[in-house]
Each structure stands twice: as structure tokens, then as C-alpha cells.
Design a protein around this motif. Structure first.
Motif, short mmCIF file in Angstrom:
data_model
loop_
_atom_site.label_atom_id
_atom_site.label_comp_id
_atom_site.label_asym_id
_atom_site.label_seq_id
_atom_site.Cartn_x
_atom_site.Cartn_y
_atom_site.Cartn_z
N GLY A 80 0.84 -1.19 0.00
CA GLY A 80 0.00 0.00 0.00
C GLY A 80 0.87 1.24 0.00
N TYR A 81 0.42 2.27 -0.71
CA TYR A 81 1.25 3.46 -0.89
C TYR A 81 0.37 4.68 -1.10
CZ TYR A 81 5.13 6.29 -2.67
OH TYR A 81 6.06 7.25 -2.84
N SER A 82 0.78 5.79 -0.54
CA SER A 82 0.04 7.04 -0.72
C SER A 82 0.96 8.10 -1.33
CB SER A 82 -0.49 7.54 0.63
OG SER A 82 -1.10 8.78 0.47
N PRO A 83 0.87 8.31 -2.64
CA PRO A 83 1.75 9.30 -3.26
C PRO A 83 1.55 10.71 -2.72
CG PRO A 83 0.22 8.36 -4.88
CD PRO A 83 -0.01 7.67 -3.59
N ASP A 84 0.35 11.02 -2.25
CA ASP A 84 0.10 12.35 -1.68
C ASP A 84 0.91 12.57 -0.41
OD1 ASP A 84 -1.71 12.86 -3.71
OD2 ASP A 84 -3.43 12.20 -2.53
#
Length: 82
Positions: free
Chosen positions: A55-59
Motif C-alpha cells: 500500500g502506498y500514498s503518493p500524496d
């Protein structure tokens, strides 16, 4: 909608990896981001290894194009095979 981005890097063992920012598919922009958050998909290019995901959140964590290779290696070490 999450835009697709991709990057290639080498791990400490000399394997070449492609990391792609993917989504759960054609989801609405209005859905809860905790439920439909982007994932990183790691694919080994020069050896036969299963794909790994994280899981990853570029923001919050930044875009793939700005991350140093050391950070990509760290993310790869945290990814799991599904």
C-alpha cells in the motif's frame, strides 16, 4: 483516479525491478481513500520471482519519480507476495 506511474531500479543483489503505482481498478474518486488506496506492484525483470505489493500514498509519501533508489529498495523489502 490514480494515474499510473512506473520506475525501474536495481536491488542490492543485482536484480532489476519495475515498480508501478496501480489502483484497485476503475474506482470512483469519491470513494473512501482508506478503502481504495493505491498500491505499488513490484515485478522482477531479470529473474523469476513472484510479484510483490505494498500500500502506498503518493500524496503523503511522494511520487515514484522523486524517490531515491534506496527508498525504493526499502519499499521492496516491505512488500509482500499475494
Amino acid at each position: 483516479m490514480v494515474r499510473r506511474s512506473m520506475r525501474e531500479f536495481d536491488d542490492v543483489d543485482g536484480s532489476r525491478w519495475r515498480v508501478e503505482l496501480i489502483s484497485h481498478g476503475g474506482t470512483s474518486e469519491y470513494l473512501n481513500p482508506k478503502v481504495h488506496r493505491p498500491i505499488l506492484q513490484f515485478s522482477c525483470l531479470n529473474r523469476r520471482r513472484p510479484r510483490s505489493y505494498l500500500g502506498y500514498s503518493p500524496d503523503k509519501q511522494g511520487g515514484l519519480d522523486t524517490l531515491p533508489e534506496a527508498d525504493l529498495r526499502e519499499l521492496l523489502s516491505q512488500a509482500t507476495v499475494h
